[in-house]
Design an enzyme around this catalytic site. Structure first.
Site, PDB file in Angstrom:
ATOM      1  CE  LYS A   1      10.290 -39.761  -4.013  1.00 28.76           C
ATOM      2  NZ  LYS A   1       9.114 -40.002  -3.313  1.00 28.76           N
TER       3      LYS A   1
ATOM      4  CB  THR B   1     -14.866 -36.602   8.105  1.00 26.40           C
ATOM      5  OG1 THR B   1     -15.161 -37.842   8.854  1.00 26.40           O
ATOM      6  CG2 THR B   1     -16.101 -36.819   7.653  1.00 26.40           C
ATOM      7  CG  HIS B   2     -11.214 -36.659  11.825  1.00 30.61           C
ATOM      8  ND1 HIS B   2     -11.876 -36.074  12.033  1.00 30.61           N
ATOM      9  CD2 HIS B   2     -13.177 -37.304  11.941  1.00 30.61           C
ATOM     10  CE1 HIS B   2     -13.148 -35.624  13.297  1.00 30.61           C
ATOM     11  NE2 HIS B   2     -14.140 -35.970  12.593  1.00 30.61           N
TER      12      HIS B   2
ATOM     13  CD  GLN C   1       8.151   5.117  -2.187  1.00 31.43           C
ATOM     14  OE1 GLN C   1       8.109   5.930  -2.602  1.00 31.43           O
ATOM     15  NE2 GLN C   1       9.823   4.423  -1.506  1.00 31.43           N
TER      16      GLN C   1
ATOM     17  CB  SER D   1      14.159 -38.148  -5.986  1.00 37.65           C
ATOM     18  OG  SER D   1      15.284 -38.145  -5.715  1.00 37.65           O
TER      19      SER D   1
ATOM     20  CG  ASN E   1       1.261  12.531  -0.783  1.00 34.64           C
ATOM     21  OD1 ASN E   1       1.868  12.435  -1.262  1.00 34.64           O
ATOM     22  ND2 ASN E   1       0.453  13.776  -0.254  1.00 34.64           N
TER      23      ASN E   1
ATOM     24  CE  LYS F   1       4.080   2.887  -5.367  1.00 33.24           C
ATOM     25  NZ  LYS F   1       3.620   2.911  -3.681  1.00 33.24           N
TER      26      LYS F   1
ATOM     27  CE1 TYR G   1       2.227   8.567   0.603  1.00 37.64           C
ATOM     28  CE2 TYR G   1       3.825   9.438   1.236  1.00 37.64           C
ATOM     29  CZ  TYR G   1       2.945   8.519  -0.018  1.00 37.64           C
ATOM     30  OH  TYR G   1       4.645   8.122   0.194  1.00 37.64           O
TER      31      TYR G   1
ATOM     32  CD  GLU H   1       6.045 -31.484  -3.029  1.00 39.76           C
ATOM     33  OE1 GLU H   1       5.686 -32.617  -1.185  1.00 39.76           O
ATOM     34  OE2 GLU H   1       6.504 -31.859  -3.667  1.00 39.76           O
TER      35      GLU H   1
ATOM     36  CB  SER I   1       8.446   3.762  -4.644  1.00 36.46           C
ATOM     37  OG  SER I   1       8.327   4.452  -5.444  1.00 36.46           O
TER      38      SER I   1
ATOM     39  CG  ASN J   1       9.489 -36.334  -5.798  1.00 33.65           C
ATOM     40  OD1 ASN J   1       8.940 -37.610  -5.320  1.00 33.65           O
ATOM     41  ND2 ASN J   1      10.593 -36.386  -5.805  1.00 33.65           N
TER      42      ASN J   1
END
Ligand code: ARG
Length: 436
Positions: free
Chosen positions: A267, A139-140, A306, A261, A94, A309, A301, A274, A9, A269
Site C-alpha cells: 500500500k 461531469t458526475h 472569550q 499500511s 474589552n 479565541k 461585552y 485525506e 484564557s 496511501n
C-alpha cells in the site's frame, strides 16, 4: 474543580502577547501626547513593555495571570512598580482584547494570502509544464468531454484567486482601530484615537463604542472565508486521491505524502490528502462554534466572547499548514499523461463533437443529439468505439455523415475547437495563464 482555570484564557491568548504590548505602547504614547500621563511615566512604561516583549520572545519569562492583558500588566508592575497602573487609563480589557485580535488577524490574513499566492503559482507552473496533456473531463465523475489537464487544474487557480480576494476584502473590515471604546461607553479623558490608529497602522477608527466591544463579525467573516478555502482544498485533495487510485492511475504522489499500511505491504496511501479533507471539518466547526457562541448575546461585552479565541487560532494555524502542504504536494506530483490520454478512449467522450458536426451540416442540435445517442447505443451493443465504425455504418444513422467525420474523431482537434472565451483550447488556456 479549578475555578481559576475555568475563567482563565492565558493558555491560549498568550498568542496575542506581541499585539497586546504593541497596542499598550501606542496607547501609552497617546496618553502622554494628550497630557493624560507624564512623559517620564510614559517612557518608563513603554521601555519596560519593550523589555517584557523581548524577554518573552527569547523565552526568558512565563507570563502568568487570568488572561494575557492582566498577565502583562502584573509583569509590568513587578518591573516598575505602581506607575504601571497608569497604563490602563482610558482603556478596558474589552476594547483591548478586540485590538489584539484585530492586529493579529491583519498580520495573519496577509500571511495566508501569501500562501494562497504560492499555491496559485504552483498550480500555474504544473499547468504550464503540462500544457498539452489531454485527459477526459468529468461531469458526475463520468467521462464527458476531452479537456486539457492544464485547463482542469487552472479551475482551482481561479477558486483560490476568489479566496484571496475574499480575504483582502475581509481585511478592510478588520482594519478598524477599536481602542478608546473603553468598557463600552467611551471615556471622559480627551484621548486621540486617530493618533493610536496611525501608530498601529490602522486605516480607520470604529464609530460606536458599544458596537466596538460587542462585535466579533470580523472573526466570523474570516472563519467563513477559511471555511470556503478549506472546502476548495478538500476538493483538490479528493480529486487527487481519485486520480491516484489504481482505477485511474492519472497521478502519483511523491513518497513523502503517502504512507504504508501496517498490514498490506503493497500500500501507498494518500494520507496527507485525506487529512486535508479531514481538517476541513474542523475548520467548518470553528466557524460554527463562534457563530453559535455569538447567537443571542445581548450588548455589549459578555464573557462568552472569550471563547472566540481557540477556534479562531485553530483555523489560522490549520489553514496555513494545509496551504503549505497542498502546495508542496502538487509541486511533487508525477503526472501520467499516457494514462490520461488513454482514459479518453472510455465513455464516448467525442459524442458532443459528433453532434456538433451534424449541427454544422444543418441539423438542429436536438435531432443531432438523438442520432448520436443511437450511435452510442449501437457501439455499446456491438462492442465498438466511434473509431471502429465504417463509413457505411455512419451513413446508416444519418446521410449527413461523410469522410470528414474522421477529422472529428481526434481529441486534440476537439480541444482546439473549443475556442470560446474561457474554454479549453490551447490558446484560451494560455490566455488564462497570463491573466491568473
Ligand atoms: N480575556 C477576556 C476575553 O478574551 C478579556 C476581556 C475581559 N473583560 C471583562 N470584562 N472580563 O474576552
Amino acid at each position: 474543580m479549578d475555578l481559576k482555570k475555568f475563567v482563565s484564557s492565558i493558555d491560549y491568548d498568550v498568542k496575542l502577547t506581541k499585539y497586546d504590548i504593541l497596542g499598550s505602547i501606542a496607547h501609552v504614547n497617546m496618553l502622554a501626547k494628550c497630557k493624560i500621563i507624564s512623559k517620564s511615566d510614559a517612557i518608563k512604561i513603554t521601555n519596560a513593555l519593550s523589555s517584557i516583549l523581548k524577554d518573552f520572545e527569547n523565552k526568558k519569562i512565563r507570563l502568568q495571570g487570568e488572561d494575557i492583558h492582566t498577565a502583562i500588566e502584573s509583569e509590568l508592575k513587578k518591573r516598575i512598580g505602581e506607575v504601571a497602573g497608569r497604563m490602563h487609563t482610558a482603556r478596558s480589557r474589552n476594547d483591548q482584547v478586540v485590538l489584539d485580535e484585530r492586529l493579529y488577524l491583519k498580520e495573519e490574513i496577509l500571511i495566508i494570502v501569501g500562501k494562497i499566492n504560492n499555491l496559485i503559482s504552483v498550480i500555474k507552473k504544473i499547468s504550464k509544464n503540462n500544457l498539452s496533456v489531454i485527459m477526459p473531463g468529468f461531469t458526475h465523475l463520468q467521462n464527458a468531454q476531452p479537456v486539457l489537464l492544464s485547463h482542469w487544474l487552472l479551475a482551482y487557480g481561479w477558486m483560490l484567486k476568489r479566496d484571496k480576494e475574499r480575504l483582502l476584502d475581509c481585511f478592510k473590515r478588520v482594519d478598524v482601530m477599536p481602542l478608546g471604546a473603553a468598557a463600552f461607553a467611551g471615556t471622559e479623558f480627551s484621548i486621540d484615537r486617530n493618533f493610536v490608529a496611525k501608530q498601529l497602522g490602522f486605516s480607520r477608527i470604529s464609530e460606536n463604542s458599544v458596537d466596538t466591544v460587542s462585535d466579533r463579525d470580523f472573526i466570523i467573516e474570516f472563519l467563513s472565508d477559511c471555511s470556503i478555502i478549506s472546502m476548495h482544498i478538500s476538493r483538490i485533495a479528493e480529486e487527487l486521491i481519485i486520480w491516484s487510485s489504481q482505477q485511474f492511475g492519472f497521478i502519483e504522489f511523491s513518497n513523502e505524502f503517502t504512507t504504508g499500511s501496517s498490514i498490506m505491504p503493497q500500500k501507498k496511501n494518500p494520507d496527507f490528502a485525506e487529512l486535508l479533507k479531514g481538517k476541513t471539518g474542523k475548520i467548518y466547526g470553528n466557524l460554527l462554534s463562534v457563530l453559535t457562541m455569538m447567537k443571542g448575546l445581548p450588548l455589549s461585552y459578555n464573557r462568552d466572547m472569550q471563547e472566540d479565541k481557540e477556534p479562531f487560532f485553530d483555523s489560522v494555524e490549520n489553514l496555513k499548514d494545509m496551504l503549505d502542504i497542498l502546495s508542496k504536494m502538487i509541486a511533487g506530483l508525477k503526472i501520467n499523461s499516457k494514462r490520461m490520454y488513454s482514459a479518453c478512449e472510455n465513455g464516448f467522450i467525442l459524442a458532443t463533437d459528433i453532434a456538433d458536426y451534424l449541427v454544422s451540416k444543418g441539423l438542429p442540435f436536438r435531432t443531432a443529439h438523438g442520432i448520436v445517442r443511437n450511435i452510442v447505443n449501437y457501439c455499446i451493443k456491438s462492442k465498438k468505439t466511434f473509431g471502429d465504425l465504417s463509413m457505411l455504418e455512419w451513413e446508416k444513422f444519418s446521410t449527413k455523415f461523410n469522410e470528414s467525420i474522421s477529422v472529428v474523431l481526434n481529441y486534440k482537434k476537439a480541444i482546439e475547437k473549443r475556442k470560446s472565451y474561457g474554454g479549453t483550447s490551447f490558446q484560451s488556456v494560455k490566455n488564462q495563464l497570463k491573466k491568473l
